[in-house]
Every structure is written in structure tokens, then in C-alpha cells.
Enzyme design. Structure first.
Site, short mmCIF file in Angstrom:
data_model
loop_
_atom_site.label_atom_id
_atom_site.label_comp_id
_atom_site.label_asym_id
_atom_site.label_seq_id
_atom_site.Cartn_x
_atom_site.Cartn_y
_atom_site.Cartn_z
N ARG A 99 51.86 32.60 31.84
CA ARG A 99 50.57 31.81 32.19
C ARG A 99 49.55 32.77 32.71
O ARG A 99 49.72 33.63 33.28
CB ARG A 99 50.82 30.85 33.22
N ARG B 135 60.62 25.91 21.85
CA ARG B 135 61.41 26.92 22.69
C ARG B 135 61.77 26.20 24.07
O ARG B 135 61.13 25.35 24.38
CB ARG B 135 60.70 28.23 22.88
N LYS C 131 47.10 26.66 22.42
CA LYS C 131 48.20 26.97 21.47
C LYS C 131 47.83 26.22 20.02
O LYS C 131 47.46 25.11 20.18
CB LYS C 131 49.39 26.47 22.02
C1 BTN Z 1 57.55 26.58 20.52
O1 BTN Z 1 57.99 25.92 21.19
O2 BTN Z 1 56.58 27.13 20.53
C2 BTN Z 1 57.99 26.71 19.13
C3 BTN Z 1 58.13 25.49 18.02
C4 BTN Z 1 58.85 25.67 16.96
C5 BTN Z 1 58.51 24.58 15.96
C6 BTN Z 1 59.08 24.55 14.48
S1 BTN Z 1 58.55 23.30 13.66
C7 BTN Z 1 59.59 24.06 12.20
C8 BTN Z 1 60.78 24.37 12.92
N1 BTN Z 1 61.90 23.45 13.13
C9 BTN Z 1 61.99 23.00 14.35
O3 BTN Z 1 62.79 22.01 14.68
N2 BTN Z 1 61.34 23.68 15.23
C10 BTN Z 1 60.71 24.73 14.22
#
Ligand code: BTN
Length: 253
Positions: free
Chosen positions: A251, A54, A120
Site C-alpha cells: 500500500r 488472492r 485496480k
Molecule cells: C486478485 O485477488 O487480485 C486476483 C483475482 C483473480 C480473479 C480471477 S477471475 C478468473 C479466475 N477464476 C477465479 O476464481 N479467480 C480468477
């Protein structure tokens, strides 16, 4: 054990399973292929070379040890009204799946980060395309199962993993994906209201002082859970104010 396409295919309620040894990003794959794949299709990878997180961040995924996958879904624009709250539903399905496996101390940090013991454990990135009155949603999920070879250039916050539980990745995927598909199916019928109480039972920050970061702005308050749109409720100067889901980060204060 490596991810197994046939086993995953057998577990799906709809769509097809596609598994790669290595790919740039499973989200990117489905965003390119959504026109050729059935609703419910899942793309998983042993390793992503350009995993996305994100807020423009990268997502670390070590080889053959975590879970990185994306699920394709479609809603017509008339069918669903609270698409922005969907990521909270996805986080809840993940949290409940872990709880069912006997893992306690799972939390959700608004809007959709899954935490274990206060750190996390996994994240969700939903990307979409809108075409001919339909939303095509790519729901990307990254879960830390074992983080023993972490790239600290990419991971820049405290993290948890579930290595203590020795979970088998295929089994976990086969448990989570049908649960997601089931909830995506019923979501337009039951609406987000049906999930609020369950989501709040996992709320990491309920009753705690928090700050909401949106660009350069910091918003302070006491976290009071969510409303039936999935918006964050903050108590500020004796009043409860709602904050919409967006490019924000929450946060502890
Ligand atoms: C975050 O930032 O918390 C979200 C992370 C999401 C990661 C997943 S891994 C599978 C899918 N492919 C990606 O490129 N991103 C999501």
C-alpha cells in the site's frame, strides 16, 4: 457481444477453449480438469458465482461485462526455477497488451495487480498442483472492463474499469491469450531477468513511500522496484532490502 468459443479457439497457439455462461470459478474448473486438457487450454466464463481472489478473498465478476478466464500451463520441475515470479510476467503481458491498444496510464502494483489511473483494473491468481515432477499451473485473470453493477459486499477497494474504451471482449481475449501462451513458452528459456526492466516501467510505486502488509506486520520503506527474482526492493535506513513474493499486500504510506 457474448464470448465466442470458436473465435477464441482459432486464436490459441495451443490447447483448447472452453467457455461457460456461468461457473463457480474458472480456476476451479481447470484445477479439476487439468489431467484431461492440453497445455495452453483456456476456460472463460460470462459469470462466476464463486470467483476467487488472492489472499482468500472473493472476486467480483458481473454478468457478460468483464473478463474472467484461466489458462492452464505445465512446467517440469527441472525446467523452471522462478515460478513465483511468473505472476509478474503475466501482469506485464496484460499491461503491455493494454498499452498496445492505446490505453495509457496503466501501472502494475507489485507483485501482480494491474492498475489504471491509480486504481485496480485487474488481478491474477495462480494456483498449482505438483504431480510426477510437473507443475500444473492455473493462471486466473480477472479484468474490469465495465463495472456498472458492482456488488459492494465483494468489491472493497477503489477500482477502475475500461468502459471509456468500449473494448470488445472477444477481441481482447484473442489478443491477450496468445501473448500469454507465447511468454509462458519462452519463460524457462529467457528467465525472469528478461522482464525486469519492462516490469519496472509500469511500477505504480517506484520511488514512493510504501508499507508492506504481511499478516499483522507492517514493513515500511521507499519502493525501489524489483530484483531479478521479482522480489520487492525497499530502501530502509539507507539500505536496500529484498522481500519475497508471498501472501502480502503493498500500500501507499
Ligand atoms: C486478485 O485477488 O487480485 C486476483 C483475482 C483473480 C480473479 C480471477 S477471475 C478468473 C479466475 N477464476 C477465479 O476464481 N479467480 C480468477
Amino acid at each position: 457481444m457474448k464470448l465466442n468459443q470458436l473465435d477464441l479457439q482459432a486464436a490459441l497457439l495451443c490447447g483448447e477453449a472452453v467457455i461457460f455462461d456461468e461457473i463457480d470459478s474458472t480456476n476451479e474448473y481447470l484445477l479439476c480438469e487439468y489431467k484431461h486438457l492440453a497445455v495452453g487450454s483456456v476456460c472463460a466464463a460470462e459469470h462466476q458465482t464463486a470467483g476467487r481472489g488472492r489472499r482468500g478473498r472473493s472476486w467480483y465478476s458481473g454478468k457478460n461485462q468483464n473478463l474472467c478466464f484461466s489458462l492452464l500451463w505445465r512446467y517440469s520441475a527441472d525446467e523452471v526455477h522462478q515460478i513465483s515470479a511468473l505472476s509478474l510476467v503475466v501482469a506485464l503481458v496484460l499491461a503491455e497488451s493494454f498499452t498496445e491498444l492505446g490505453i495509457s496510464d496503466i501501472q502494475i502494483k507489485w507483485p501482480n495487480d494491474v492498475y489504471y489511473q491509480g486504481k485496480k483494473l485487474g488481478g491474477i491468481l495462480i494456483e498449482s498442483r505438483f504431480e510426477n515432477n510437473d507443475y500444473y499451473l492455473v493462471i486466473g485473470i480477472g479484468l474490469n472492463l465495465s463495472m456498472d453493477q458492482v456488488d459492494l459486499n465483494v468489491v472493497n477497494q477503489p477500482y477502475a474499469d475500461l468502459s471509456a474504451y468500449h473494448l470488445e471482449r472477444n477481441q481482447l481475449l484473442q489478443r491477450i491469450v496468445p501473448q500469454l501462451q507465447k511468454n509462458l513458452k519462452i519463460y524457462p528459456l529467457v528467465g525472469f531477468e528478461n522482464y525486469v526492466e519492462r516490469w519496472q516501467s509500469y511500477d505504480l510505486f517506484y520511488g514512493k513511500p510504501v508499507k508492506l502488509l504481511a499478516g499483522d506486520t507492517e514493513i515500511h520503506g521507499i519502493s525501489k522496484g524489483i530484483n531479478d527474482k521479482g522480489e520487492l526492493l525497499l530502501e530502509q535506513a539507507g539500505k536496500i532490502n529484498a522481500y519475497a513474493i508471498g501472501e502480502m499486500s503493498l500500500r501507499a504510506q
